[in-house]
Design an enzyme around this catalytic site. Structure first.
Site, PDB file in Angstrom:
ATOM      1  N   HIS B  24     -11.789 -40.036 -36.819  1.00 50.78           N
ATOM      2  CA  HIS B  24     -12.678 -39.254 -37.683  1.00 50.78           C
ATOM      3  C   HIS B  24     -13.675 -38.508 -36.801  1.00 50.78           C
ATOM      4  CE1 HIS B  24     -11.899 -42.105 -41.325  1.00 50.78           C
ATOM      5  NE2 HIS B  24     -11.033 -41.117 -41.296  1.00 50.78           N
ATOM      6  N   HIS B  80      -1.545 -40.097 -49.180  1.00 51.93           N
ATOM      7  CA  HIS B  80      -2.921 -39.751 -48.797  1.00 51.93           C
ATOM      8  C   HIS B  80      -2.882 -38.453 -48.007  1.00 51.93           C
ATOM      9  CE1 HIS B  80      -6.953 -40.087 -47.351  1.00 51.93           C
ATOM     10  NE2 HIS B  80      -6.738 -40.812 -46.282  1.00 51.93           N
ATOM     11  N   GLU B  82      -5.023 -37.146 -45.913  1.00 52.36           N
ATOM     12  CA  GLU B  82      -5.696 -37.040 -44.611  1.00 52.36           C
ATOM     13  C   GLU B  82      -4.690 -36.773 -43.480  1.00 52.36           C
ATOM     14  OE1 GLU B  82      -8.535 -40.152 -43.884  1.00 52.36           O
ATOM     15  OE2 GLU B  82      -9.620 -38.922 -42.428  1.00 52.36           O
ATOM     16  N   ASP B  84      -4.164 -37.650 -40.491  1.00 49.64           N
ATOM     17  CA  ASP B  84      -3.494 -38.676 -39.686  1.00 49.64           C
ATOM     18  C   ASP B  84      -2.204 -39.165 -40.350  1.00 49.64           C
ATOM     19  OD1 ASP B  84      -5.315 -39.757 -41.567  1.00 49.64           O
ATOM     20  OD2 ASP B  84      -5.438 -41.668 -40.502  1.00 49.64           O
ATOM     21  N   HIS B 146      -9.140 -44.409 -49.710  1.00 51.13           N
ATOM     22  CA  HIS B 146     -10.548 -44.058 -49.602  1.00 51.13           C
ATOM     23  C   HIS B 146     -10.864 -42.589 -49.888  1.00 51.13           C
ATOM     24  CE1 HIS B 146     -10.552 -42.270 -45.315  1.00 51.13           C
ATOM     25  NE2 HIS B 146      -9.306 -42.489 -45.606  1.00 51.13           N
ATOM     26  N   ASP B 165      -3.908 -46.369 -46.143  1.00 52.13           N
ATOM     27  CA  ASP B 165      -5.020 -46.829 -45.305  1.00 52.13           C
ATOM     28  C   ASP B 165      -5.510 -48.240 -45.664  1.00 52.13           C
ATOM     29  OD1 ASP B 165      -5.337 -44.752 -43.472  1.00 52.13           O
ATOM     30  OD2 ASP B 165      -6.628 -43.587 -44.796  1.00 52.13           O
ATOM     31  N   TYR B 193     -12.248 -51.960 -39.446  1.00 54.00           N
ATOM     32  CA  TYR B 193     -11.740 -50.896 -40.309  1.00 54.00           C
ATOM     33  C   TYR B 193     -12.447 -50.938 -41.669  1.00 54.00           C
ATOM     34  CZ  TYR B 193      -8.236 -47.669 -42.114  1.00 54.00           C
ATOM     35  OH  TYR B 193      -7.612 -46.571 -42.633  1.00 54.00           O
ATOM     36  N   HIS B 226      -1.825 -47.943 -40.828  1.00 48.05           N
ATOM     37  CA  HIS B 226      -2.315 -48.163 -39.458  1.00 48.05           C
ATOM     38  C   HIS B 226      -2.141 -49.638 -39.099  1.00 48.05           C
ATOM     39  CE1 HIS B 226      -4.407 -44.270 -39.296  1.00 48.05           C
ATOM     40  NE2 HIS B 226      -4.943 -44.542 -40.468  1.00 48.05           N
TER      41      HIS B 226
END
Ligand SMILES: Cc1cc2nc3c(=O)[nH]c(=O)nc-3n(C[C@H](O)[C@H](O)[C@H](O)COP(=O)(O)O)c2cc1C
Ligand SMILES: [Fe+2]
Ligand SMILES: [Fe+2]
Ligand SMILES: [Zn+2]
Lengths: 53, 398
Positions: B24, B80, B82, B84, B146, B165, B193, B226
């Site tokens: 991030h 998700h 995001e 990544d 999230h 996540d 995390y 992850h």
């Protein structure tokens, strides 16, 4: 009519505006939103909102 | 590294990022690297669940090629938006432009606003099911766990949950499963995390755990996006999330401070002596030489946060600001706070810190402690006594 704020993301529900993204007409008080209405910005439920004074 | 088999026809095809040190942007120190986990399901429909961070697209595609030609991918689930996890999507879509993308409504909106791709989006909701042939997928929306778009994918035939996540850890490792990696390290990274990403969303975590429990679906394996895959003991991470989200604590304190000429440091050491003399475990952090993410992680299981600064220009040292700002955003659940510091004339640091602690949702455990210039031995004793009193407050609630 009272405004209500989403505690998760800060979105404010204003009854004067309603929520056009969910077909909620202007003038709809928060209490009359359907139970499955969610925050248009972040998607959490009505129970995450608190009344603004 | 070859693809790794989770269950018959289900493969890990992600990437291990040994070098990632800040996640991030500058926000999260990832001292053990990370992994981006994506999963390939070979059935009548070839299905990819999530992708990897953009620079690893080639690596993921190589791994997929060892199983099937990527152009044969029929379905892609994007849990998700995001980067990544979605970063490699444009590369996959170049090879498999016919693939249908399954995501939440917010997922579709987010993907359009990241990649501007004219792709075949299929919006799913909680309860939507998708047959892959012999097996199927069902979806559970998880808004703000999230991001607004987040969702979990469940494969009932194998009782396999792919929650993206959630339940993840930033941990690069040679092996993919929880039973192959030191459990203490896995849990340390899972805690880091949670504390640094999910902490402010704890109420939603509790509700989602309840919702999933009420669905009564068996969960034999949790494959997050992850870190390691929970196959030996998925219950371990569910129980930990339950504890963290509900703000459970041990009799433990975290003391954070900085100093210009040593007076506040002397106070900090005496306060720690006082707390420890009451058998309350304590961690001491001089903020300028320590990492904020580690401090926040310690708070996940501590009851008490004590913050100290000398007064400078009627406020606290600005090295404390990033920590106090992060705290305000992360809103640790159910924690006590207190402030201390040395001053020369006006005072100001303690009051300002207290205001920040309260803004972050902490309850002040007692009056702040302020000492003029350099503490003498009697004043150091009052620091110890102040620490003892705080520790007794913690223990009284046990
Ligand atoms: C941990 C995290 C928390 C975020 N929180 C918010 C938020 O509260 N409100 C918001 O509008 N966007 C939030 N975002 C979204 C980012 O602002 C968004 O991804 C942005 O495009 C990132 O810009 P950048 O590429 O310059 O980093 C968050 C992103 C992350 C990773
Ligand atoms: Fe994410
Ligand atoms: Fe992620
Ligand atoms: Zn919201």
């Amino acid at each position: 009519m009272e405004k209500w704020e989403c505690e998760v993301c800060g979105y404010i529900y204003d009854p004067a505006e309603g929520d056009s993204s969910a077909g909620i007409k202007p003038g709809t008080p928060f209490e009359e939103l359907p139970d499955d209405w969610v925050c248009p910005d972040c998607g959490v439920g009505k129970e995450e909102f608190t009344k603004l004074d | 590294m070859d693809p790794v088999l989770l269950k018959e026809g289900i493969y890990w095809v992600g990437a291990v990022d040994w070098d990632m040190r800040y996640f991030h942007g500058p926000v999260l120190g990832t001292h053990r690297g990370t992994t981006y986990n994506s999963y390939l399901i070979v059935d009548e429909k070839i299905t990819l669940v999530d992708t990897v961070y953009t620079p690893f697209a080639g690596e993921m595609l190589e791994r997929i090629r060892k199983i099937v030609d990527p152009s044969r991918i029929d379905y892609i689930v994007i849990n998700h938006v995001e980067v990544d996890h979605s970063g490699a999507l444009p590369e996959v879509m170049k090879l498999a432009p016919q693939a249908k993308i399954f995501c939440s409504a917010k997922g579709k909106a987010g993907l359009l606003k990241h990649y501007y791709g004219d792709w075949d989006y299929q919006v799913v909701e909680t309860g939507t099911t998708l047959s892959l042939g012999k097996r199927s997928l069902s979806f559970i929306e998880a808004p703000m766990l999230h991001w607004p778009d987040s969702m979990f994918t469940y494969l009932p035939e194998e009782a396999l949950l792919m929650p993206n996540d959630a339940f993840g850890q930033h941990l690069a490792s040679a092996f993919r499963f929880d039973d192959q990696v030191d459990n203490r390290i896995i849990m340390e990274e899972a805690a880091r995390y949670y504390a640094n990403i999910l902490y402010p969303l704890s109420r939603l975590v509790l509700k989602k755990l309840e919702e999933v429990k009420a669905m009564n679906i068996p969960i034999a394996m949790i494959a997050p996006s992850h870190g390691v895959i929970w196959r030996q003991n998925p219950g371990q991470i569910i129980e930990a999330y339950q504890r963290w989200a509900s703000g459970e604590w041990f009799p433990k304190a975290v003391v954070v401070y900085d100093t210009m000429w040593g007076s506040t440091a002397a106070m900090a050491r005496a306060i720690v002596e006082g707390i420890v003399s009451e058998d309350v475990d304590t961690r001491l952090f001089k903020i300028s030489v320590r990492d904020i993410n580690s401090i926040i992680t310690e708070l996940l299981e501590a009851r008490l946060l004590v913050v100290g600064s000398p007064t400078i220009n009627r406020g606290y040292l600005s090295v404390l600001s990033p920590f106090l700002d992060d705290l305000a955003g992360l809103k640790p659940v159910n924690r006590l706070g207190a402030a201390f510091g040395s001053y020369g004339w006006s005072k100001g640091a303690v009051k300002a810190i207290e205001a920040k602690l309260e803004a972050a949702g902490l309850t002040l455990a007692g009056e702040g402690l302020e000492i003029l210039w350099v503490p003498d031995s009697g004043e150091l004793e009052s620091c110890r006594e102040w620490g003892r009193a705080l520790a007794r407050k913690v223990k009284a609630e046990l």
